[in-house]
Scaffold this motif. Structure first.
Motif, PDB file in Angstrom:
ATOM      1  N   ASP A   1       8.304  -7.928 -15.492  1.00 36.65           N
ATOM      2  CA  ASP A   1       8.153  -6.932 -16.482  1.00 36.65           C
ATOM      3  C   ASP A   1       8.552  -7.364 -17.899  1.00 36.65           C
ATOM      4  O   ASP A   1       8.373  -6.947 -18.876  1.00 36.65           O
ATOM      5  CB  ASP A   1       8.948  -5.535 -15.987  1.00 36.65           C
ATOM      6  CG  ASP A   1       8.237  -4.498 -15.041  1.00 36.65           C
ATOM      7  OD1 ASP A   1       6.971  -5.007 -14.743  1.00 36.65           O
ATOM      8  OD2 ASP A   1       8.482  -3.703 -14.850  1.00 36.65           O
TER       9      ASP A   1
ATOM     10  N   ARG B   1       0.932   6.191 -12.153  1.00 42.83           N
ATOM     11  CA  ARG B   1      -0.298   5.296 -11.594  1.00 42.83           C
ATOM     12  C   ARG B   1      -1.010   6.129 -10.446  1.00 42.83           C
ATOM     13  O   ARG B   1      -0.494   6.397  -9.561  1.00 42.83           O
ATOM     14  CB  ARG B   1       0.296   4.050 -10.936  1.00 42.83           C
ATOM     15  CG  ARG B   1       0.459   2.913 -12.098  1.00 42.83           C
ATOM     16  CD  ARG B   1       1.039   1.821 -11.640  1.00 42.83           C
ATOM     17  NE  ARG B   1       1.763   1.255 -12.646  1.00 42.83           N
ATOM     18  CZ  ARG B   1       1.627   0.184 -13.545  1.00 42.83           C
ATOM     19  NH1 ARG B   1       0.219  -0.382 -13.375  1.00 42.83           N
ATOM     20  NH2 ARG B   1       2.421  -0.133 -14.508  1.00 42.83           N
TER      21      ARG B   1
ATOM     22  N   ARG C   1      -3.111   6.506  -4.217  1.00 37.31           N
ATOM     23  CA  ARG C   1      -1.743   6.429  -4.411  1.00 37.31           C
ATOM     24  C   ARG C   1      -1.180   6.986  -5.790  1.00 37.31           C
ATOM     25  O   ARG C   1      -1.677   6.364  -6.662  1.00 37.31           O
ATOM     26  CB  ARG C   1      -1.355   4.769  -4.084  1.00 37.31           C
ATOM     27  CG  ARG C   1      -0.031   4.494  -4.075  1.00 37.31           C
ATOM     28  CD  ARG C   1       0.434   3.702  -5.619  1.00 37.31           C
ATOM     29  NE  ARG C   1       0.201   2.692  -5.633  1.00 37.31           N
ATOM     30  CZ  ARG C   1       0.332   1.637  -6.483  1.00 37.31           C
ATOM     31  NH1 ARG C   1       1.322   2.315  -7.565  1.00 37.31           N
ATOM     32  NH2 ARG C   1       0.185   0.432  -6.525  1.00 37.31           N
TER      33      ARG C   1
ATOM     34  N   HIS D   1       3.377  -9.979 -11.678  1.00 35.55           N
ATOM     35  CA  HIS D   1       4.011 -10.349 -12.540  1.00 35.55           C
ATOM     36  C   HIS D   1       5.330  -9.802 -12.691  1.00 35.55           C
ATOM     37  O   HIS D   1       6.058  -9.397 -11.759  1.00 35.55           O
ATOM     38  CB  HIS D   1       3.200  -9.536 -13.791  1.00 35.55           C
ATOM     39  CG  HIS D   1       3.490  -7.977 -13.327  1.00 35.55           C
ATOM     40  ND1 HIS D   1       2.785  -7.141 -12.534  1.00 35.55           N
ATOM     41  CD2 HIS D   1       4.183  -6.997 -14.016  1.00 35.55           C
ATOM     42  CE1 HIS D   1       3.044  -6.032 -12.377  1.00 35.55           C
ATOM     43  NE2 HIS D   1       4.193  -5.787 -13.520  1.00 35.55           N
TER      44      HIS D   1
ATOM     45  N   CYS E   1      -2.361  -4.044  -7.437  1.00 39.66           N
ATOM     46  CA  CYS E   1      -2.037  -4.723  -8.869  1.00 39.66           C
ATOM     47  C   CYS E   1      -1.506  -5.909  -8.681  1.00 39.66           C
ATOM     48  O   CYS E   1      -0.863  -6.633  -7.719  1.00 39.66           O
ATOM     49  CB  CYS E   1      -0.831  -3.759  -9.211  1.00 39.66           C
ATOM     50  SG  CYS E   1       0.278  -4.222 -10.769  1.00 39.66           S
TER      51      CYS E   1
ATOM     52  N   ARG F   1      11.025   2.656 -17.386  1.00 34.59           N
ATOM     53  CA  ARG F   1      12.039   1.737 -17.965  1.00 34.59           C
ATOM     54  C   ARG F   1      13.145   2.400 -18.493  1.00 34.59           C
ATOM     55  O   ARG F   1      13.153   3.139 -19.163  1.00 34.59           O
ATOM     56  CB  ARG F   1      11.253   0.598 -18.865  1.00 34.59           C
ATOM     57  CG  ARG F   1      10.922  -0.440 -17.974  1.00 34.59           C
ATOM     58  CD  ARG F   1       9.020  -0.152 -17.872  1.00 34.59           C
ATOM     59  NE  ARG F   1       9.106  -0.906 -16.664  1.00 34.59           N
ATOM     60  CZ  ARG F   1       7.872  -0.770 -16.115  1.00 34.59           C
ATOM     61  NH1 ARG F   1       7.125   0.324 -16.455  1.00 34.59           N
ATOM     62  NH2 ARG F   1       7.366  -1.324 -14.950  1.00 34.59           N
TER      63      ARG F   1
ATOM     64  N   SER G   1       2.034   6.966  -8.033  1.00 32.18           N
ATOM     65  CA  SER G   1       3.526   6.576  -8.403  1.00 32.18           C
ATOM     66  C   SER G   1       3.825   6.479  -9.508  1.00 32.18           C
ATOM     67  O   SER G   1       2.664   6.811 -10.412  1.00 32.18           O
ATOM     68  CB  SER G   1       3.655   5.172  -7.746  1.00 32.18           C
ATOM     69  OG  SER G   1       2.680   4.293  -8.345  1.00 32.18           O
TER      70      SER G   1
ATOM     71  N   ASP H   1       6.239   4.148 -12.617  1.00 30.47           N
ATOM     72  CA  ASP H   1       7.013   3.330 -13.081  1.00 30.47           C
ATOM     73  C   ASP H   1       7.357   3.514 -14.409  1.00 30.47           C
ATOM     74  O   ASP H   1       6.786   4.123 -15.345  1.00 30.47           O
ATOM     75  CB  ASP H   1       6.522   1.552 -12.927  1.00 30.47           C
ATOM     76  CG  ASP H   1       5.205   1.566 -13.281  1.00 30.47           C
ATOM     77  OD1 ASP H   1       4.399   1.903 -12.382  1.00 30.47           O
ATOM     78  OD2 ASP H   1       4.985   0.829 -14.120  1.00 30.47           O
TER      79      ASP H   1
ATOM     80  N   HIS I   1       7.109  -8.880  -8.904  1.00 26.55           N
ATOM     81  CA  HIS I   1       6.425  -8.068  -8.099  1.00 26.55           C
ATOM     82  C   HIS I   1       4.877  -7.696  -8.279  1.00 26.55           C
ATOM     83  O   HIS I   1       4.219  -8.185  -9.099  1.00 26.55           O
ATOM     84  CB  HIS I   1       7.196  -6.754  -8.297  1.00 26.55           C
ATOM     85  CG  HIS I   1       7.019  -6.150  -9.622  1.00 26.55           C
ATOM     86  ND1 HIS I   1       7.787  -6.750 -10.934  1.00 26.55           N
ATOM     87  CD2 HIS I   1       6.365  -5.142 -10.269  1.00 26.55           C
ATOM     88  CE1 HIS I   1       7.207  -5.989 -11.742  1.00 26.55           C
ATOM     89  NE2 HIS I   1       6.773  -5.316 -11.549  1.00 26.55           N
TER      90      HIS I   1
HETATM   91  O1  LIG Z   1       2.581   0.296  -9.082  1.00 27.48           O
HETATM   92  C1  LIG Z   1       2.155  -0.620  -9.182  1.00 27.48           C
HETATM   93  O2  LIG Z   1       1.114  -0.902  -8.690  1.00 27.48           O
HETATM   94  C2  LIG Z   1       2.577  -1.499 -10.285  1.00 27.48           C
HETATM   95  C3  LIG Z   1       3.918  -1.180 -10.839  1.00 27.48           C
HETATM   96  C4  LIG Z   1       4.616  -2.390 -11.808  1.00 27.48           C
HETATM   97  O3  LIG Z   1       3.986  -3.351 -11.952  1.00 27.48           O
HETATM   98  C5  LIG Z   1       5.747  -1.949 -12.298  1.00 27.48           C
HETATM   99  O4  LIG Z   1       6.439  -0.930 -11.981  1.00 27.48           O
HETATM  100  O5  LIG Z   1       6.359  -2.647 -13.047  1.00 27.48           O
END
Ligand SMILES: O=C(O)CCC(=O)C(=O)O
Length: 324
Positions: A149, A136, A253, A147, A144, A259, A255, A257, A240
């Motif tokens: 996951d 992201r 930013r 929600h 964001c 799974r 980052s 994510d 989150h």
């Molecule tokens: O990094 C974000 O803005 C959201 C990440 C997220 O929702 C997640 O890791 O499930």
């Protein structure tokens, strides 16, 4: 300090807001990891990964964003100062998105031995990462919605954990992740929202106001100023979202994510397999509003044509003019 999520101020009083507590003492103790995850719904580690590995992935990805003009190249590219995104509308975003998520240096982060080890411990067996990864790039002003996951990942096994990994320094005011303490035990979530399938049931964000969300589902919002090498793990039931990126220097930013699940359990076809389905149709993962006035751009997934080019929809102002 002033922090917002989706434009709404956070309540920063100590009973509503706090720091993520590092759990590094549990590394190498699988039972301890499982117990702490069950208790907290998340686990935070300082310098779990080699910062150099993380910064190499950052560089690999930011070079690609710079090609699209998303980074202002009057500054060092690794600073990630927002550009005008002039190349986005004419780029093949399908190819771009695949190129970012399949980069070798990026993969060295999501599948780093230290990350896999924690997931192996949490799931008590051999694990794999999903084929989809979610890098992201979050521009100033973006964030964001809130929600869990679970509804997005639940067509195979339900035993899945997420890793949120800052690809570089992310101060909280630059759009750090926030997790809601105790939300993973919310009966209200378990009896409703968490039973849904995001695609079949057309889920949108649960809410965009951090105070409403904590009144309804949990206690304190927890976050940190993240450094390269830090990692946050959480389960499918943990509510989150992200703080808004309020960078005064227009720093974006970056980052990731990703799974993880056990290799011997069924996988969700939306995210695994050679040609995984994603959210279907002709959409690619390209989060954020950007600066090109497309009214459909709040969404993380963007509609593209057969050449991977954005299908731009008129901005609200333009369609209003058309109507009159
Ligand atoms: O990094 C974000 O803005 C959201 C990440 C997220 O929702 C997640 O890791 O499930």
């Amino acid at each position: 300090m002033h922090l917002t999520a989706n434009g709404h101020p956070l309540d920063l009083s100590p009973e509503r807001y706090g720091e993520l507590e590092p759990m590094n003492h549990l590394l190498g103790d699988p039972a301890g990891l499982r117990e702490a995850m069950a208790e907290r719904g998340h686990l935070f580690f300082r310098t779990l990964l080699d910062p150099e590995t993380v910064l190499a992935a950052r560089h690999e990805i930011l070079l690609k964003y710079a090609v699209l003009g998303e980074i202002d190249d009057r500054y060092p590219i690794d600073e990630a100062i927002a550009g005008d995104g002039a190349g986005v509308a004419s780029a093949n975003l399908r190819a771009f998105s695949e190129s970012v998520r399949s980069g070798a240096r990026y993969r060295a982060v999501t599948d780093a031995p230290e990350v896999m080890d924690v997931h192996r411990g949490l799931l008590d067996g051999e694990v794999r990462s999903f084929d989809m990864r979610w890098p992201r790039f979050v521009r100033p002003g973006e964030g964001c919605g809130f929600h869990c996951d679970g509804p997005y990942m639940n067509r195979g096994t339900s035993r899945i954990f997420s890793s949120w990994i800052p690809l570089g320094r992310i101060e909280r005011s630059e759009g750090a992740l926030i997790v809601l303490e105790h939300s993973h035990r919310s009966d209200r979530l378990h009896n409703g929202y968490l039973r849904a399938d995001a695609d079949r049931d057309g889920l949108t964000w649960l809410d965009d106001d951090p105070v409403n969300v904590q009144n309804d589902y949990g206690r304190r919002w927890l976050t940190a100023d993240f450094q390269p090498g830090d990692a946050l793990f959480f389960g499918m039931h943990t509510l989150h979202g992200a703080l808004d990126n309020l960078s005064a220097t227009r720093r974006c930013r970056l980052s990731s994510d990703s799974r993880y699940q056990r290799v011997d359990e069924p996988a969700d076809p939306r995210w695994t397999g050679e040609h995984f389905e994603g959210h279907g149709g002709s959409r690619v993962f390209y989060p954020g509003l950007g600066s090109w006035q497309n009214e459909d751009f709040q969404d993380e997934w963007k509609d593209v044509d057969e050449h991977g080019r954005l299908r731009l929809r008129p901005a609200t102002g333009a369609s209003r003019n058309d109507d009159t």
